[in-house]
Design a protein around this motif. Structure first.
Motif, PDB file in Angstrom:
ATOM      1  N   THR A 293      -6.655  -3.335  11.889  1.00  0.00           N
ATOM      2  CA  THR A 293      -5.242  -3.434  11.509  1.00  0.00           C
ATOM      3  C   THR A 293      -4.630  -4.850  11.946  1.00  0.00           C
ATOM      4  O   THR A 293      -4.939  -5.313  13.139  1.00  0.00           O
ATOM      5  N   ARG A 297      -0.481  -7.171   6.754  1.00  0.00           N
ATOM      6  CA  ARG A 297      -0.762  -6.079   6.025  1.00  0.00           C
ATOM      7  C   ARG A 297      -0.176  -4.866   6.231  1.00  0.00           C
ATOM      8  O   ARG A 297       0.208  -4.657   7.430  1.00  0.00           O
ATOM      9  N   ASP A 298       0.253  -4.128   5.145  1.00  0.00           N
ATOM     10  CA  ASP A 298       0.706  -2.730   5.426  1.00  0.00           C
ATOM     11  C   ASP A 298      -0.225  -1.739   5.455  1.00  0.00           C
ATOM     12  O   ASP A 298      -0.596  -1.153   4.632  1.00  0.00           O
ATOM     13  N   LYS A 301       0.243   2.164   4.931  1.00  0.00           N
ATOM     14  CA  LYS A 301       0.393   2.488   3.557  1.00  0.00           C
ATOM     15  C   LYS A 301      -0.620   2.243   2.561  1.00  0.00           C
ATOM     16  O   LYS A 301      -1.058   2.922   1.829  1.00  0.00           O
TER      17      LYS A 301
END
Length: 525
Positions: A293, A297-298, A301
């Protein structure tokens, strides 16, 4: 300056001299390596420079340190050059142009220096294993080779990294800057992979914007098929909107059957193409296959696959092969640079990505990981044509027949098309048919954009010798629009010389062009 930084070999090619300084960065600050000639080192970091034909190969060893980059410096006066042209990491963003030299500017992949009809070029060959940029300073020229793996340094271990091949050129007497830059692009990419015929056709994005369906595509293709040119069938490319949210191997409820859809397009006299986003992960993907992560960036989702994981490469290859089995003859793959780095090219200023993370395989550089994915897509595609979109330009060359050279144009606002489309056509046409067929993006023909502007954009793309894709809302097409599209298709379907911007040294939105031997002046205002 140039005569001192290069020398001529018996074949007449230019070779850059050994650098005056070589620096490295690992865990802390930049450190200067010791040595001269073709070898530089400090502790266990070493850089060797070898002649490779008309280029100079850079070979790096760093068995213990997590290496983040190498910088090479040639101490020469550059003040005589009044303008510098660089490239972009991936697509351009309306900001390319011949600019006053700035010591803080990163010039991705290559830098062209110009003054009073003389042009010098400094670059690296395409397909390199590091992400490279040039700095032009008053007393030096610098080349930085980025060796990050994700946002941390690469762990090379005991292997030697062939980082890049440096290449240079100088304009011949009477050769203008456009011709020199075009020739230099050919030198940087010795084996481009090009379409067998000029590419033209339709794409639904700039009036549908994802609100498409099998019935919609069928009707759109049927409406535009009347403009097809005998001997070179046009393409009908289905853009975003056909897939399930997290699975690009399955269609959604708006589409009945993707193989049937390809057959219907062929039955209407066009060649089918399809859009995909290769690094999107299914929501049920196991965690050890997901990319770390990162900010920007999401990931919750839209989870992203780690491209350094072999299983993910196999999944990408499976999807590309599936499209070929369905009957599609072109794949447009998108978003991979953003999905990897969490940033668009225009945001890759001080860093490519958020620091502090790395891929599952930290032994490979970002460029190596990306290049491996591109080669896998190429292998799986077989004879299908590939369009890279949001892909690193220098790593796309030689693998993809087409590459999107600029950020999105628009079917809603002319200003975006003028900024993104006109600029990228002006300053990346030197890459057309030298790196790949350079796709300046679609011509959106809709009620929302002034037709007087649209028809000029249509003319430029159609007569430029580059691919032409039209996103035309059938409900907007009157007699004038139909006649213009028919003419544009007829022009784009045949081989033409690459369009040359004649005023590109003075403006970043060239209005005066040489198109197929004719001088054409546009009004972009």
């Amino acid at each position: 300056m140039y005569s001192r930084i290069t020398f001529a070999n018996p074949a007449g090619d230019q070779l850059i001299n050994d650098p005056d300084e070589v620096w490295a960065i690992a865990d802390g600050d930049w450190i200067k390596l010791s040595g001269k000639g073709n070898t530089f080192s400090d502790k266990d970091i070493s850089v060797e420079i070898k002649s490779r034909g008309n280029a100079r190969g850079i070979y790096i060893q760093s068995p213990n340190a997590e290496l983040r980059g190498i910088r090479m410096v040639w101490k020469y006066q550059t003040q005589k050059y009044s303008k510098v042209l660089g490239d972009h990491w991936e697509r351009s963003y309306g900001d390319l142009g011949w600019k006053t030299p700035d010591a803080n500017t990163k010039n991705p992949w290559y830098a062209m220096l110009y003054h009073e009809k003389q042009t010098a070029g400094f670059g690296v060959k395409t397909g390199c294993n590091t992400i490279c940029w040039w700095g032009v300073k008053p007393d030096a020229i610098e080349l930085t080779l980025d060796t990050h793996s994700g946002g941390e340094g690469v762990k090379l271990g005991n292997r030697t990294l062939h980082a890049a091949d440096i290449i240079t050129t100088m304009s011949s007497p009477g050769e203008n800057a456009f011709a020199t830059t075009t020739r230099f692009c050919k030198m940087m990419c010795e084996k481009p992979r090009l379409p067998k015929q000029p590419i033209y056709g339709i794409n639904d994005w700039y009036f549908a914007y994802g609100n498409n369906s099998q019935k919609f595509i069928n009707e759109f293709t049927k409406a535009m098929a009347e403009f097809a040119v005998s001997g070179n069938k046009p393409w009908s490319v289905i853009d975003d909107g056909w897939e399930q949210v997290d699975d690009f191997a399955k269609h959604n409820d708006k589409f009945e059957d993707m193989a049937k859809m390809a057959g219907e397009i062929k039955g209407l006299g066009m060649r089918p193409g399809i859009w995909t986003r290769p690094l999107i992960a299914r929501l049920d993907t196991v965690k050890n296959r997901l990319a770390p992560t990162i900010k920007g960036r999401d990931d919750a989702k839209t989870p992203i696959l780690d491209p350094s994981v072999p299983e993910n490469i196999e999944q990408i290859k499976h999807n590309i092969s599936l499209y070929r089995q369905w009957g599609y003859e072109m794949v447009k793959h998108d978003f991979s640079s953003y999905d990897i780095f969490g940033r668009w090219g225009m945001q890759m200023t001080t860093e490519f990505t958020q620091p502090g993370w790395h891929f599952a395989d930290q032994s490979k550089t970002n460029a190596e990981i990306i290049l491996n994915m591109y080669k896998a897509i190429r292998e799986a595609a077989g004879s299908m044509y590939l369009i890279g979109c949001n892909t690193l330009s220098h790593l796309s060359a030689g693998l993809f027949e087409l590459n999107r050279i600029g950020d999105d144009t628009s079917g809603k606002e002319w200003e975006r098309t003028r900024k993104m489309g006109v600029n990228t056509m002006g300053f990346r046409m030197t890459q057309n048919n030298t790196f790949y067929a350079a796709d300046g993006d679609c011509v959106g023909v809709t009620k929302d954009v002034d037709w007087n502007k649209t028809k000029q954009w249509l003319q430029l793309v159609a007569q430029s010798g580059s691919p032409l894709f039209v996103s035309a809302d059938p409900s907007f097409l009157g007699a004038e629009q139909k006649a213009a599209i028919k003419q544009a298709f007829a022009e784009a379907a045949k081989p033409q010389p690459t369009g040359e911007p004649l005023d590109w040294l003075e403006t970043n939105q060239p209005a005066k062009w040489k198109l197929n031997g004719q001088i054409v002046t546009f009004d972009w205002s």
